[in-house]
Design an enzyme around this catalytic site. Sequence first.
Site, short mmCIF file in Angstrom:
data_model
loop_
_atom_site.label_atom_id
_atom_site.label_comp_id
_atom_site.label_asym_id
_atom_site.label_seq_id
_atom_site.Cartn_x
_atom_site.Cartn_y
_atom_site.Cartn_z
N PHE A 281 -41.62 24.70 50.93
CA PHE A 281 -42.61 25.53 51.62
C PHE A 281 -44.01 25.22 51.05
CE2 PHE A 281 -45.01 29.39 52.56
CZ PHE A 281 -44.76 29.48 53.92
N ASP B 35 -37.18 29.14 44.35
CA ASP B 35 -37.78 30.07 45.31
C ASP B 35 -36.65 30.58 46.19
OD1 ASP B 35 -38.98 31.29 47.50
OD2 ASP B 35 -40.66 29.89 47.57
N TYR C 230 -40.39 40.79 52.11
CA TYR C 230 -40.58 41.17 53.53
C TYR C 230 -39.69 40.43 54.50
CZ TYR C 230 -43.89 37.20 53.11
OH TYR C 230 -44.46 35.98 52.84
N LYS C 231 -38.86 39.50 54.02
CA LYS C 231 -37.97 38.76 54.93
C LYS C 231 -36.64 39.49 55.00
CE LYS C 231 -40.12 34.33 53.68
NZ LYS C 231 -40.83 33.98 54.92
N ARG D 192 -36.71 28.21 65.36
CA ARG D 192 -36.01 28.80 64.22
C ARG D 192 -35.45 30.18 64.59
NH1 ARG D 192 -38.93 29.87 58.47
NH2 ARG D 192 -40.08 31.31 59.75
C1 LIG Z 1 -40.02 29.54 50.82
C2 LIG Z 1 -41.21 30.43 50.89
N1 LIG Z 1 -41.90 30.70 49.77
C3 LIG Z 1 -42.98 31.51 49.80
C4 LIG Z 1 -43.39 32.09 50.99
C5 LIG Z 1 -44.59 32.98 51.11
O1 LIG Z 1 -45.14 33.43 49.98
P1 LIG Z 1 -46.20 34.62 50.03
O2 LIG Z 1 -45.44 35.89 50.29
O3 LIG Z 1 -46.84 34.55 48.72
O4 LIG Z 1 -47.13 34.39 51.18
C6 LIG Z 1 -42.70 31.84 52.16
C7 LIG Z 1 -43.16 32.45 53.42
O5 LIG Z 1 -42.67 32.26 54.49
C8 LIG Z 1 -41.58 30.98 52.12
O6 LIG Z 1 -40.91 30.71 53.22
#
Ligand SMILES: Cc1ncc(COP(=O)(O)O)c(C=O)c1O
Length: 439
Positions: A144, A213, A238-239, A398
């Site tokens: 990402f 991550d 939030y996911k 997706r």
């Molecule tokens: C793998 C991954 N890491 C990090 C993030 C986002 O990070 P942040 O909440 O700091 O914007 C996302 C967002 O979609 C993601 O898919």
Amino acid sequence: MNIPPTTPLTPITRQDCQVLDAADPLRALRDAFDIPAGLIYLDGNSLGVMPKSAAACAARVVTQEWGQGLIGSWNAAGWFSLPQRLGARIAPLIGAGTDEVLATDSTSINLYKVLSAALDNASSGNAAQDAPARRQVLSERSNFPTDLYIAEGLCRERGFTLTLVEPENIASSLNAEVAVLLLTHVNYRTGAMHDMAAVNAAAHAAGALVVWDLAHSAGAVPVALKDSDADYAVGCGYKYLNGGPGAPAFLWVHPRHTDRFRQPLAGWWGHAAPFAFTPDYQPAAGIARYLCGTQPVVSLSLLGCGLEAFEAAQALGGMAALRAKSLALSDLFIRLVGERCAGHGVGLATPLPHAQRGSQVCLTRPTGAFAIVQALIARGVVGDFRAGDGAAQPDILRFGLTPLYIGFEDVWNAVEQLREVLESGEWQRPEFHRQHAVT
Ligand SMILES: Cc1ncc(COP(=O)(O)O)c(C=O)c1O
């Protein structure tokens, strides 16, 4: 159509899906969420749906805890310990100890903190005999972007080099120069999942530390951070955790590292005695040293509402049961697309083997992927689009299959809408080609 048949059975019917829903022991979990009528929401991998308890929780925190309790609520309502208390509730979802996780800040900021600590760790001579020679952070080209940007910035600051490779070359790139391997467990574009235990073992054998991550893993697939011997992890609120837009993220540090290294955003909340107000910084013992400053209490409280459904799922088999349903949903989705959308140029980006797949199904199509997603949204099937690079990476449609609130008939209906969008060619209408800031 390049989706291989998953089973040689006769075509599945809507009635088959209804039977699966009727037999689903997790079906009632959906009732905890407020999902707009008629909507099939396949975007929980981007922003989870709203728990029904969230509105009352927000009202209580605002009107009672803030409105009436005012500053006393830092103690009386437990605001000050929210990062630790929520971390303890996230811990079982990621295979961590209850005192090893914090809910705090964003995924990007947490990554900055843990990756920096990991670089100190790797440079200390403790992680490997030849540590000072290790000046590389290794990651995946398709990681990402925020992970790559944070790593790139830190490498520049700290005199390290960021090396990006394709997933199949990770193992062979783990050489004596790699200090830290930084990976996202489930790839955001394809839904491909790494074997965490195998990666950790290979990295450690090569003398490197591993930062994970878990943005697309926490609450989506069972994660065993400690049993698989990971070093550091961050993840998203939030996911799949349904914590609300911009919900605080989380971080985890293996206890063998926690007290030995500092994180760089050494604010007063991570101090050993924040209310002693001393001019010098003394890091708190344990995971609390990864806190920085005052936390967003309302957002943290809402994240707690998102975790309630996982606690209810515990009595029904927990993450193992959710994973079994998620795989059944994604198998069904893939099979139905193969059976019902044949001849429309749709391909599959998500690996078929269960052990290599997260909780999303990603389709490809050489043209029109963005517009097809928009046409689906107009029909009440919400997925999202991730642009390719016109070369190695294709455009992606997706679809997140969140077992807490998606059913088998939802999958049937979603694929049926996709079939109609493709067969009618309605995605070619101009309104479905208009770009928005957020895709
Ligand atoms: C793998 C991954 N890491 C990090 C993030 C986002 O990070 P942040 O909440 O700091 O914007 C996302 C967002 O979609 C993601 O898919």
